[in-house]
Scaffold this motif. Structure first.
Motif, short mmCIF file in Angstrom:
data_model
loop_
_atom_site.label_atom_id
_atom_site.label_comp_id
_atom_site.label_asym_id
_atom_site.label_seq_id
_atom_site.Cartn_x
_atom_site.Cartn_y
_atom_site.Cartn_z
N ILE A 166 9.32 9.96 9.37
CA ILE A 166 9.41 8.63 9.94
C ILE A 166 10.06 7.66 8.96
O ILE A 166 9.78 7.70 7.76
N GLY A 167 10.99 6.87 9.46
CA GLY A 167 11.68 5.89 8.63
C GLY A 167 12.92 6.39 7.93
O GLY A 167 13.67 5.60 7.35
N CYS A 193 -0.56 13.27 7.45
CA CYS A 193 0.39 12.17 7.33
C CYS A 193 -0.37 10.85 7.35
O CYS A 193 -0.65 10.28 8.41
N ALA A 194 -0.72 10.37 6.16
CA ALA A 194 -1.48 9.13 6.06
C ALA A 194 -0.70 7.94 6.57
O ALA A 194 -1.27 7.00 7.14
N VAL A 195 0.63 7.95 6.36
CA VAL A 195 1.46 6.84 6.83
C VAL A 195 1.29 6.64 8.33
O VAL A 195 1.03 5.53 8.81
N HIS A 246 0.86 -1.19 0.00
CA HIS A 246 0.00 0.00 0.00
C HIS A 246 0.89 1.24 0.00
O HIS A 246 1.72 1.43 0.90
N GLY A 247 0.74 2.07 -1.01
CA GLY A 247 1.48 3.32 -1.09
C GLY A 247 0.60 4.49 -0.70
O GLY A 247 -0.56 4.55 -1.11
N THR A 248 1.14 5.41 0.09
CA THR A 248 0.34 6.54 0.53
C THR A 248 1.25 7.73 0.85
O THR A 248 2.45 7.70 0.61
#
Length: 303
Positions: free
Chosen positions: A77-78, A92-94, A69-71
């Motif tokens: 973050i990360g 921030c959908a992630v 899933h890409g968003t």
């Protein structure tokens, strides 16, 4: 999932290598620009209600698969092993997904197979820049892709659009659009790669984050990630880099690094010392490394 955090891996670990292998083994589109895998994180669900909800659903519906899933990400973050906590930024959908998993109600009402949570078996489909992007491309050269555990149950295989539905047909638990057979509407051609939709949050759970970086020019949506790096940071001593594992390695005394001047970053190994996110350039201005450098006067100074 209010306390969502990431669990780092190392490039030499079996977990990292397995995640990278799966990412490339599910890559299907030869025309999509290929990114570099720069990091892998696992999502910590220990003690979180979303895990128990998913586990209960999986046990009763079955057919568990792992999909992509890409968003949109609005934070960092990360980006490194210090950026591990989900933010609370509204765009921030992630991080929203890390805290509460995918919310089917957030889907575009015009989505092809109904209003639900969309995932794809092919990593190359989910890196489409329509989905996978940074809210502010200047903040980071990286994007993050979610790998999700999905309990599909009995899947309805759609060969025609099902726009507007909020549930699969009776007797089914999910909808999968069939590539090559599903019409995209007048003038739209056919669906090129499969995609799957679930309609309840309990059917899906993010389990990994794959951090990716596209080559320069590989995707116009990623922009120039270094446009804000306009200030100079000079190394005044070679220092002891073992104290700062997040710093750019092999920086030599007198070398100029470029920074955005933001001193709000910190080192996990030395949280009281401010840090700058920096890039290192060759004589032609090409970025050859990036990382963090301390603002301790013994090491660097702004010039």
């Amino acid at each position: 999932m209010t306390g969502a955090t990431l669990i780092p891996t190392s490039a030499s670990s079996a977990l990292y290598k397995d995640a990278e292998k799966v990412f490339w083994s599910t890559w299907a589109n030869p025309t999509t620009p290929k990114p570099k895998v720069v990091n892998v994180f696992y999502v910590n669900h220990i003690g979180q209600q979303v895990w128990f909800n998913y586990d209960d659903y999986r046990k009763t519906h079955g057919n568990e698969q792992y999909m992509w899933h890409g968003t949109t990400r609005a934070c960092n973050i990360g980006d490194d092993n210090t950026q591990l906590n989900a933010c609370s930024l509204p765009n921030c959908a992630v991080c929203h997904i890390l805290r509460a998993t995918l919310d089917p109600r957030r889907a575009d009402p015009k989505s092809l197979f109904g209003i639900g949570a969309y995932v794809a078996p092919n990593s190359s489909k989910s890196v489409n820049p329509r989905y996978l992007r940074n809210a502010d491309p200047s903040k980071s050269p990286n994007v993050v892709l979610l790998r999700c555990a999905v309990s599909l149950g009995n899947t309805f295989r759609a060969t025609n659009p099902m726009v507007g539905v909020t549930a699969p047909p009776p007797g089914y638990d999910s909808i999968s659009g069939v590539a090559g057979y599903t019409s995209l509407g007048p003038g739209g051609g056919t669906l090129q790669y499969d995609e799957t939709v679930v309609f309840t949050q309990n059917a899906i759970l993010p389990v990994e984050i794959i951090v990716l970086r596209f080559p320069s020019g590989g995707s116009s949506t990623h922009g120039d990630p270094y446009s804000a790096f306009t200030k100079k940071l000079k190394n005044v001593t070679s220092g002891n880099w073992n104290l700062y594992p997040e710093a750019i390695r092999d920086t030599y005394e007198g070398e100029i690094l470029w920074t955005d001047g933001n001193d709000s970053y910190t080192f996990a190994s030395a949280p009281r010392i401010k840090a700058y996110k920096v890039v290192r350039k060759d004589a032609r201005g090409k970025v050859i490394a990036e990382g963090y450098a301390s603002s301790n006067p013994f090491y660097f100074k702004l010039v």
